[in-house]
Design a protein around this motif. Structure first.
Motif, PDB file in Angstrom:
ATOM      1  N   ASP A 107      -4.550   8.433   9.085  1.00  0.00           N
ATOM      2  CA  ASP A 107      -5.785   7.663   9.261  1.00  0.00           C
ATOM      3  C   ASP A 107      -5.589   6.172   8.999  1.00  0.00           C
ATOM      4  N   ASN A 108      -4.779   5.827   8.035  1.00  0.00           N
ATOM      5  CA  ASN A 108      -4.711   4.433   7.606  1.00  0.00           C
ATOM      6  C   ASN A 108      -3.324   3.800   7.697  1.00  0.00           C
TER       7      ASN A 108
ATOM      8  N   ASP B 210      -3.123  13.157   5.717  1.00  0.00           N
ATOM      9  CA  ASP B 210      -4.349  12.611   6.281  1.00  0.00           C
ATOM     10  C   ASP B 210      -4.433  11.105   6.053  1.00  0.00           C
ATOM     11  N   ASP B 211      -4.066  10.642   4.882  1.00  0.00           N
ATOM     12  CA  ASP B 211      -4.107   9.216   4.586  1.00  0.00           C
ATOM     13  C   ASP B 211      -3.098   8.457   5.447  1.00  0.00           C
TER      14      ASP B 211
ATOM     15  N   ASN C  30       0.838  -1.203   0.000  1.00  0.00           N
ATOM     16  CA  ASN C  30       0.000   0.000   0.000  1.00  0.00           C
ATOM     17  C   ASN C  30       0.872   1.252   0.000  1.00  0.00           C
TER      18      ASN C  30
ATOM     19  N   TYR D  77       0.515   5.316   0.912  1.00  0.00           N
ATOM     20  CA  TYR D  77      -0.350   6.302   1.567  1.00  0.00           C
ATOM     21  C   TYR D  77       0.100   7.692   1.108  1.00  0.00           C
ATOM     22  N   SER D  78      -0.801   8.385   0.483  1.00  0.00           N
ATOM     23  CA  SER D  78      -0.465   9.696  -0.074  1.00  0.00           C
ATOM     24  C   SER D  78      -1.170  10.783   0.726  1.00  0.00           C
TER      25      SER D  78
END
Length: 327
Positions: free
Chosen positions: A313-314, A309-310, A303, A305-306
């Motif tokens: 959060d993840n 916030d991403d 994965n 994450y860009s």
């Protein structure tokens, strides 16, 4: 045997015969009467049989007798008064242990110590050193990560018994940064006043509560175990690396692995020539979230994450620094 000379005695009646031999000893006579008491200066006569004699000498101690048979059980005593039911008073025990916790603000202001802890000193947040390609990390939860004075190059290299050099080309120091914009294209900073605004501050604190750190591998900070309370929550910081194999890691049991802020880049690099800058080759490593517990380690593989916030959060795992309750 005694003999006596015979004599002839002539009397008027005629001649008396010779004196005969002495006869045998007679029988003992009867016991005489008891004599009168003697004077004080004279030896006393024997006491009569009806008088009390002097006390005799103390006799020898007798041998110890055998142990007697056990006696019979005594009668039951009377019933005591009815007791009073009250809680037992708990006397607080002295907790004489001391525990160190180091807190990093990731700002240019020194952080406050947690409640129940006392500040020992404040300083600058050191991450690791590199000399001649070899790196030595500093656990951000220990006092060695909080230097009271900031120097671009705080160590020197000694190559012979009488020669040491400071600020060699291969020497580097790495410091925890602040939430400052990192421009990888600008010229490295050389002004100490400008560099000082990019270095995180820290506080060394001492208290009587043991400290532990817990990581959730999720987007939520974990709860502290029973009998522990929260000091702060943060993001699970694992390690950093520089150009090549050099870098340093954090002990995940240490409070230094739980940073209260998430900034990228996390640290700033200073070189032996007296400059500091953010470099694209410096990498940060954080624990990742893994919400799919049916496939441990597989969720999130590959994965990307860009955006901040991403990531928050993840992507990045949360953590909590906990202190033992004082009983």
């Amino acid at each position: 045997k005694q003999w006596y000379q015979r004599r002839v005695v002539i009397t008027a009646g005629g001649v008396t015969g010779l004196i005969g031999d002495q006869g045998p000893a007679g029988e003992p006579g009867a016991k005489g009467e008891t004599g009168a008491p003697g004077n004080d200066n004279e030896e006393s006569a024997p006491a009569s049989s009806n008088e009390k004699g002097e006390p005799g000498q103390k006799g020898l101690a007798g041998i110890r007798g055998q142990k007697g048979e056990p006696g019979i059980d005594g009668a039951d005593g009377e019933q005591g008064p009815e007791g009073v039911c009250e809680p037992v008073e708990v006397v607080p025990r002295c907790n004489c242990d001391t525990h160190i916790v180091v807190r990093h603000s990731q700002t240019t202001s020194a952080p406050e110590c947690p409640t129940g802890y006392i500040s020992q000193w404040t300083g600058y947040s050191l991450v690791f050193f590199e000399g001649n390609g070899a790196g030595v990390e500093q656990d951000l939860g220990t006092t060695g990560s909080c230097l009271e004075t900031f120097q671009v190059m705080p160590f020197m290299q000694c190559s012979s018994p009488d020669v040491c050099q400071q600020g060699l080309r291969t020497d580097k120091s790495f410091w925890l940064g602040v939430d400052a914009e990192a421009d990888f294209t600008v010229k490295p900073m050389s002004s100490i006043d400008e560099i000082d605004n990019h270095i995180s501050r820290c506080n060394v604190c001492v208290g009587t509560s043991e400290v532990l750190t817990r990581h959730s591998f999720s987007g939520s900070a974990p709860n502290c175990p029973n009998t522990y309370h929260e000091l702060w929550t943060g993001y699970s910081f694992l390690m950093v690396s520089s150009n090549g194999p050099s870098g340093g890691s954090q002990d995940l049991a240490s409070s230094g692995s739980c940073l209260e802020n998430f900034f990228i880049p996390t640290f700033i690099e200073c070189l032996g020539r007296g400059t500091c800058a953010y470099y694209i080759t410096n990498l940060d490593y954080w624990l990742a979230q893994n919400p799919d517990i049916t496939q441990p380690g597989m969720w999130g593989m590959g994965n990307v994450y860009s955006g901040i916030d991403d990531i928050l959060d993840n992507g990045i795992s949360r953590c909590t620094v906990c202190a033992k309750d004082i009983m």
